[in-house]
Write a protein that holds these residues in place. Structure first.
Motif, short mmCIF file in Angstrom:
data_model
loop_
_atom_site.label_atom_id
_atom_site.label_comp_id
_atom_site.label_asym_id
_atom_site.label_seq_id
_atom_site.Cartn_x
_atom_site.Cartn_y
_atom_site.Cartn_z
N SER A 182 5.35 60.44 55.92
CA SER A 182 5.01 61.28 57.07
C SER A 182 4.03 62.37 56.69
N ARG A 183 3.33 62.87 57.70
CA ARG A 183 2.40 63.98 57.48
C ARG A 183 3.13 65.18 56.93
N GLU A 184 4.35 65.44 57.42
CA GLU A 184 5.13 66.59 56.97
C GLU A 184 5.46 66.49 55.48
N ALA A 185 5.85 65.28 55.04
CA ALA A 185 6.17 65.09 53.63
C ALA A 185 4.93 65.24 52.75
N GLU A 186 3.84 64.67 53.19
CA GLU A 186 2.60 64.75 52.41
C GLU A 186 2.13 66.19 52.26
N LEU A 187 2.16 66.95 53.36
CA LEU A 187 1.73 68.35 53.29
C LEU A 187 2.72 69.18 52.47
N TYR A 188 4.00 68.89 52.61
CA TYR A 188 5.00 69.62 51.83
C TYR A 188 4.77 69.40 50.33
N ARG A 189 4.56 68.17 49.92
CA ARG A 189 4.31 67.89 48.50
C ARG A 189 3.05 68.60 48.03
N ALA A 190 2.05 68.64 48.88
CA ALA A 190 0.81 69.35 48.51
C ALA A 190 1.07 70.84 48.35
N ALA A 191 1.89 71.42 49.23
CA ALA A 191 2.21 72.84 49.13
C ALA A 191 3.00 73.15 47.86
N VAL A 192 3.96 72.28 47.52
CA VAL A 192 4.75 72.48 46.31
C VAL A 192 3.87 72.36 45.07
N ALA A 193 2.97 71.39 45.05
CA ALA A 193 2.05 71.23 43.92
C ALA A 193 1.14 72.45 43.80
N HIS A 194 0.70 72.97 44.92
CA HIS A 194 -0.14 74.18 44.91
C HIS A 194 0.63 75.36 44.33
N ALA A 195 1.90 75.50 44.71
CA ALA A 195 2.73 76.60 44.19
C ALA A 195 2.98 76.44 42.70
N GLN A 196 3.20 75.21 42.25
CA GLN A 196 3.42 74.97 40.82
C GLN A 196 2.17 75.31 40.01
N ALA A 197 1.01 75.01 40.56
CA ALA A 197 -0.24 75.34 39.87
C ALA A 197 -0.48 76.85 39.85
N ALA A 198 -0.02 77.55 40.89
CA ALA A 198 -0.23 79.00 40.97
C ALA A 198 0.65 79.75 39.99
N THR A 199 1.88 79.24 39.76
CA THR A 199 2.80 79.90 38.82
C THR A 199 3.39 78.84 37.89
N PRO A 200 2.57 78.33 36.97
CA PRO A 200 3.04 77.24 36.09
C PRO A 200 4.19 77.65 35.18
N GLN A 201 4.33 78.95 34.91
CA GLN A 201 5.42 79.41 34.05
C GLN A 201 6.75 79.48 34.78
N ARG A 202 6.75 79.34 36.12
CA ARG A 202 7.99 79.38 36.87
C ARG A 202 7.94 78.43 38.08
N PRO A 203 7.79 77.15 37.84
CA PRO A 203 7.81 76.22 38.97
C PRO A 203 9.22 76.12 39.53
N SER A 204 9.34 75.93 40.83
CA SER A 204 10.64 75.87 41.48
C SER A 204 11.35 74.56 41.14
N ILE A 205 12.54 74.67 40.54
CA ILE A 205 13.35 73.49 40.25
C ILE A 205 13.80 72.84 41.55
N VAL A 206 14.16 73.67 42.52
CA VAL A 206 14.64 73.16 43.80
C VAL A 206 13.55 72.41 44.54
N GLN A 207 12.42 73.06 44.76
CA GLN A 207 11.35 72.42 45.53
C GLN A 207 10.76 71.23 44.79
N GLY A 208 10.72 71.31 43.47
CA GLY A 208 10.22 70.18 42.70
C GLY A 208 11.06 68.92 42.90
N GLN A 209 12.39 69.10 42.96
CA GLN A 209 13.27 67.96 43.19
C GLN A 209 13.13 67.41 44.61
#
Length: 290
Positions: A182-209
Motif C-alpha cells: 500500500s501507499r501508506e506502507a511504502e511512505l511509512y517505510r520511507a519515513a522510518v528510513a529517513h529518520a534512521q539516516a538522520a540519527t544513525p546512532q539512535r535508530p528506533s527499535i520499535v519503528q524499525g521492526q
C-alpha cells in the motif's frame, strides 16, 4: 508519532484534517519561544532550530514537507498528568479538534497493571490519563507493533486476554492491517528510513521492526546494533493496528488514580513503581499454546 503515520496518511488521502503530536523525548526547552503555540505545546516546523541532536519531531516535519504533506508536528515536553491534560485541552481548542487517537508503538498501553511485566508504560499511561478527562466526541487508542514489547518483558498472552476483556465490555473496536504494497506502507517505510539516516546512532527499535514487518520480513531482522543477536521476532502481527475505546481502556487501568495528580514525569514513574511494589496478585505469564 511515527506509529501513527500510516493511519494519518490514509486519513489525509481520504480528505480528513489530521494533526500529528508527540509526547517528546527531545530537549524542547532548547527551541525558540516562537515555536510554542500554547503552554507546553510546541509547533515543530521543518526549519525549527534546536541544538539537541535527537529531535525526531523536526525530522518527521522535514520528511512530511519533502512529501508535500502537512508538516507541523506538535510536541509536548515530558509531563505528569495534570499539565499534560491542560496542554491537550488547549491544543484541542487551538485546532478545533473533534477526535483524539493515541497511538502506541507496541502494546503496553493495553496493559492494566496486574500483568507479569508492564514494559515501558510511563508515556502511555500519562497520555491515557490526560486524555480520558477531555471532553472530545471521539477518543480512541490504537496499538501498532504487536509483540515488540516482548523485548521489554511484556507477555503478549496477557495483552490478548486484555483485548478479550475489552471486547466483552464493548471496548475493543477491531484490527486494521497495513498491506505491505500500500501507499501508506511504502511512505511509512520511507519515513522510518529517513529518520534512521538522520540519527544513525539512535535508530528506533520499535519503528524499525514495524517497517520490516510491513515489507514481509520475518524473525531476527538486523537493522541496528542497539539489539543483540536473537533479540527480535519480526512478524506480520506487527503491521496491524488494534484499536480500543479510550475511556473503556482507562476504566480498566488499576493504577490510573495513582498518577492522576502528578505534575512531572518522575512522579509518574515513582507512583507506578509504588503500585507494583504493593501488588500481591500479579498474573502468571503464560506461553502461546500454538
Amino acid at each position: 508519532m511515527y506509529a501513527g503515520l500510516p493511519l494519518a496518511l490514509a486519513l489525509w488521502r481520504a480528505g480528513a484534517q489530521v494533526h500529528l503530536a508527540s509526547l517528546s523525548f527531545s530537549e524542547l526547552e532548547l527551541i525558540g519561544r516562537d515555536a510554542w503555540v500554547v503552554e507546553h505545546v510546541a509547533a515543530v516546523q521543518p526549519d525549527t532550530t534546536s541544538s539537541d541532536w535527537y529531535f525526531p519531531e523536526r525530522t518527521l516535519a522535514r520528511w512530511l514537507a519533502a512529501e508535500q504533506l502537512p508538516s507541523t508536528v506538535y510536541a509536548f515536553p515530558p509531563l505528569g498528568v495534570q499539565p499534560l491534560r491542560t496542554a491537550y485541552r488547549r491544543l484541542v481548542e487551538h485546532l478545533d479538534i473533534d477526535a483524539v487517537v493515541l497511538v502506541d508503538g507496541g502494546a503496553d498501553v493495553l496493559l492494566r497493571g496486574d500483568e507479569s511485566n508492564l514494559g515501558t508504560p510511563v508515556e502511555d499511561v500519562t497520555s491515557l490519563a490526560a486524555v480520558a478527562a477531555l471532553d472530545v466526541p471521539v477518543k480512541l487508542v490504537t496499538s501498532l507493533g504487536f509483540g515488540i514489547d516482548a523485548y521489554d518483558g511484556v507477555n503478549h498472552v496477557e495483552v490478548l486476554e486484555n483485548l478479550a476483556a475489552l471486547d466483552r465490555e464493548g471496548g475493543y473496536l477491531g484490527a486494521l492491517s497495513i498491506p505491505g504494497s500500500s501507499r501508506e506502507a511504502e511512505l511509512y517505510r520511507a519515513a522510518v528510513a529517513h529518520a534512521q539516516a538522520a540519527t544513525p546512532q539512535r535508530p528506533s527499535i520499535v519503528q524499525g521492526q514495524i517497517a520490516a514487518a510491513t515489507s514481509g520480513e520475518f524473525g531476527d531482522v538486523r537493522f541496528t546494533r542497539r539489539t543483540g543477536g536473537g533479540d527480535l521476532f519480526v512478524n506480520p502481527l506487527m503491521a496491524i493496528y488494534f484499536t480500543v475505546d479510550l475511556d473503556k481502556l482507562a476504566a480498566r487501568c488499576l493504577y490510573l488514580d495513582r498518577i492522576e495528580n502528578t505534575i512531572g514525569r518522575r512522579q509518574v514513574i515513582t507512583r507506578i513503581q509504588a503500585f507494583r511494589d504493593e501488588l500481591l496478585d500479579a498474573r502468571i505469564p503464560r506461553a502461546f499454546p500454538h
